[in-house]
Design a protein around this motif. Structure first.
Motif, short mmCIF file in Angstrom:
data_model
loop_
_atom_site.label_atom_id
_atom_site.label_comp_id
_atom_site.label_asym_id
_atom_site.label_seq_id
_atom_site.Cartn_x
_atom_site.Cartn_y
_atom_site.Cartn_z
N ASP A 246 39.58 24.45 12.84
CA ASP A 246 39.83 26.04 12.27
C ASP A 246 39.26 27.04 12.94
OD1 ASP A 246 42.15 24.19 12.06
OD2 ASP A 246 41.47 24.17 9.51
N ARG A 247 40.31 28.32 13.40
CA ARG A 247 39.51 29.42 13.08
C ARG A 247 40.07 30.33 12.14
NH1 ARG A 247 42.75 32.47 16.31
NH2 ARG A 247 41.91 33.40 17.35
N VAL A 248 38.62 30.65 11.35
CA VAL A 248 38.85 31.34 10.29
C VAL A 248 37.88 32.79 10.00
CG1 VAL A 248 38.71 29.01 9.04
CG2 VAL A 248 36.72 30.16 9.42
N CYS A 249 38.32 33.16 8.85
CA CYS A 249 37.58 34.20 8.06
C CYS A 249 36.65 33.86 6.77
CB CYS A 249 38.20 35.60 7.83
SG CYS A 249 38.40 37.02 9.27
N PRO A 250 35.71 34.54 6.98
CA PRO A 250 34.91 34.24 5.16
C PRO A 250 35.54 35.48 4.22
CG PRO A 250 33.27 34.51 7.51
CD PRO A 250 34.47 34.62 7.67
N MET A 251 35.51 35.41 3.13
CA MET A 251 36.12 36.22 2.60
C MET A 251 34.76 37.47 1.63
SD MET A 251 39.25 34.94 2.43
CE MET A 251 39.34 34.87 4.06
N PHE A 252 35.07 38.66 1.97
CA PHE A 252 34.33 39.28 1.43
C PHE A 252 33.39 38.60 0.40
CE2 PHE A 252 33.36 42.82 -0.50
CZ PHE A 252 31.86 43.72 0.44
N PHE A 253 34.96 38.91 -0.62
CA PHE A 253 34.09 37.65 -2.04
C PHE A 253 34.51 36.86 -2.17
CE2 PHE A 253 35.37 42.11 -3.62
CZ PHE A 253 33.79 42.90 -4.41
N GLN A 254 33.22 36.00 -2.12
CA GLN A 254 32.89 34.31 -1.94
C GLN A 254 34.05 33.15 -3.32
OE1 GLN A 254 31.88 32.05 0.30
NE2 GLN A 254 33.28 33.84 1.36
N SER A 255 33.78 34.72 -4.56
CA SER A 255 34.01 34.44 -5.94
C SER A 255 35.37 34.72 -6.39
CB SER A 255 32.42 34.54 -6.47
OG SER A 255 32.83 35.86 -6.73
N TRP A 256 36.12 35.45 -5.37
CA TRP A 256 37.65 35.25 -5.80
C TRP A 256 38.34 34.79 -5.29
CZ3 TRP A 256 39.61 41.88 -5.96
CH2 TRP A 256 40.89 41.80 -6.95
N ASP B 290 41.81 34.09 -6.73
CA ASP B 290 42.91 34.15 -6.70
C ASP B 290 42.98 35.08 -8.46
OD1 ASP B 290 45.67 34.81 -7.08
OD2 ASP B 290 46.08 32.80 -7.33
N GLY B 291 43.92 35.40 -8.66
CA GLY B 291 43.70 36.51 -10.03
C GLY B 291 44.00 37.45 -10.60
N ASN B 292 43.56 37.53 -11.34
CA ASN B 292 43.20 39.56 -11.51
C ASN B 292 41.00 39.68 -11.20
OD1 ASN B 292 45.46 40.28 -12.21
ND2 ASN B 292 45.26 39.94 -14.57
N VAL B 293 41.64 41.10 -10.68
CA VAL B 293 39.83 41.45 -10.72
C VAL B 293 38.77 41.39 -11.96
CG1 VAL B 293 40.04 43.85 -10.67
CG2 VAL B 293 38.34 42.94 -9.53
N SER B 294 37.80 40.69 -11.41
CA SER B 294 37.01 40.91 -12.65
C SER B 294 35.10 41.07 -12.23
CB SER B 294 36.87 38.89 -13.43
OG SER B 294 37.07 38.23 -12.47
N ALA B 295 34.92 41.17 -13.12
CA ALA B 295 32.85 40.88 -13.19
C ALA B 295 32.77 39.21 -12.50
CB ALA B 295 31.99 41.62 -13.96
N ALA B 296 33.33 38.16 -13.05
CA ALA B 296 32.73 37.11 -12.15
C ALA B 296 33.43 36.85 -10.86
CB ALA B 296 33.67 35.98 -13.38
N ALA B 297 34.67 38.04 -10.80
CA ALA B 297 35.37 37.53 -9.17
C ALA B 297 34.15 38.42 -8.62
CB ALA B 297 36.16 37.67 -9.41
N ARG B 298 34.14 39.05 -8.48
CA ARG B 298 33.10 40.23 -7.96
C ARG B 298 31.59 39.91 -7.86
NH1 ARG B 298 34.65 44.84 -6.62
NH2 ARG B 298 32.49 45.88 -6.73
N ARG B 299 31.40 38.58 -8.48
CA ARG B 299 30.25 38.39 -8.13
C ARG B 299 29.37 37.97 -6.99
NH1 ARG B 299 29.38 33.68 -12.24
NH2 ARG B 299 29.85 35.82 -14.40
N TYR B 300 29.71 37.31 -6.01
CA TYR B 300 29.10 36.74 -5.14
C TYR B 300 30.43 37.57 -3.41
CZ TYR B 300 27.69 33.21 -8.36
OH TYR B 300 27.26 32.56 -8.78
N ALA B 301 29.71 38.49 -3.20
CA ALA B 301 30.13 39.79 -2.14
C ALA B 301 28.85 39.53 -0.77
CB ALA B 301 29.61 40.75 -2.78
N LEU B 302 29.52 38.73 0.40
CA LEU B 302 28.77 38.59 1.80
C LEU B 302 27.99 40.15 2.15
CD1 LEU B 302 31.18 36.62 3.34
CD2 LEU B 302 29.26 35.00 2.08
N GLY B 303 26.88 39.68 2.74
CA GLY B 303 26.46 40.71 2.89
C GLY B 303 25.34 42.07 1.91
#
Length: 334
Positions: A82-92, A94-107
């Motif tokens: 499969d051809r894929v992109c890694p997600m910028f926020f590995q922790s988000w 679905d749902g609304n933005v939150s501190a938990a959703a933004r916790r794991y960011a690549l780079g």
């Protein structure tokens, strides 16, 4: 495998190309051979020590695309090949933005994509549109998704709306292309007449050279009667003009800080115009999948300025720092 690290100090010159063991996926994980990466201004800030990261070494860059080469036990979302992109926020997911959703960011809080093979949670990748190359798909996870979220998740752009985009960098050009898909009229600002001509070729309805027209906010308001939505990427030096451009009840989507962080805000303008000012960065996997579907249905192609080889990552960053690009800068892997 080869990987770039910010190793000696927080600077482009402090980066090193190094050899690391190739990782193997565990349960619930996938291994992705990265084929291409793209640059964001956030990557430059991080490498220069302004990204909120304090530990060295760091594998930088958030945006890439590649091919799944191995899966761990229990993985069913994607398959080898499969051809894929890694997600910028590995922790988000679905749902609304939150501190938990933004916790794991690549780079940033997680190692980035400047490595030939990376292991990720299977939930943290998503398939890419079939008509896109790896280089084109690598532009989507941050710049593409930020523009998509701004226009459709936050501003709810509709046919007939007017959108002003500042400059011709990655987010702004994506916003131009997405807004035109939605049937909106688009104003583009730049200090380069040549870049404004290229923006017209992508569908821009009106252009303003902000060097020859310093009061470009007033000029945009006169052309439109007040802009519905402003994609604000400049920060300190542009926000006052965005306030001038936007209509009563309009929206300013605050995305970037290209000219600096601090700015006095004309609070009377905010409440007299009843403005919606929304700060945002990137989005969820669910948003990415909606964007990818729209790109696939419309056959849209991201705009790439230049491609650099994997060995030339520092040169790509210097071009980003110079600011001479139109659209995205990408890195091609061996």
């Amino acid at each position: 495998m080869k990987a770039w690290q910010v190793a000696r100090d927080w600077s482009i010159e402090g980066m090193e190309l190094t050899d690391l063991p190739e990782p193997v996926p565990g349960p619930g994980q996938v291994a992705v051979r990265i084929k291409a990466a793209s640059l964001n201004y956030r990557d430059l800030l991080t490498i220069q020590g302004n990204g909120g990261v304090t530990r060295l070494p760091l594998i930088p860059f958030s945006d890439g695309a590649g091919e799944v080469i191995a899966i761990g036990h229990g993985v069913s979302r994607v398959a080898v090949g499969d051809r894929v992109c890694p997600m910028f926020f590995q922790s988000w997911i679905d749902g609304n933005v939150s501190a938990a959703a933004r916790r794991y960011a690549l780079g940033g809080t997680r190692p980035g994509v400047l490595q030939e093979v990376m292991v990720l949670d299977a939930e943290g990748v998503s398939r890419i549109p079939a008509h896109l190359s790896f280089q084109e798909a690598a532009t989507l996870p941050c710049a593409g998704l930020t523009a998509w979220r701004a226009l459709f998740e936050e501003a709810k752009v509709q046919p007939g709306h007017t959108v002003l985009v500042q400059g011709t960098g990655g987010v702004s050009i994506f916003a131009l292309q997405f807004a035109k898909l939605a049937g909106a009229s688009v104003i583009v600002t730049s200090s380069s007449d040549a870049k404004l001509e290229r923006a017209k070729a992508l569908g821009a309805d009106h252009t303003i050279n902000y060097r020859s027209v310093p009061e470009w906010g007033k000029a945009a308001a006169e052309w439109t009667g007040g802009v519905d939505h402003v994609v604000e990427v400049g920060g300190k030096d542009t926000f006052a003009q965005s306030l001038e451009a936007v209509r009563v009840g309009g929206t300013i989507l605050v995305i970037g800080v290209l000219s600096g962080f601090s700015q006095q805000v004309a609070i009377p303008t905010l409440f007299s115009k009843n403005l919606h000012v929304i700060g945002l960065s990137v989005g969820s996997r669910r948003m990415f999948e909606g964007m990818a579907a729209a790109i696939g249905c419309n056959g849209m192609k991201p705009t790439i300025d230049r491609a650099f080889g994997f060995d030339a990552v520092p040169d790509a960053l210097r071009l980003m720092r110079k600011g001479g690009h139109f659209g995205k800068i990408v890195v091609e892997y061996p």
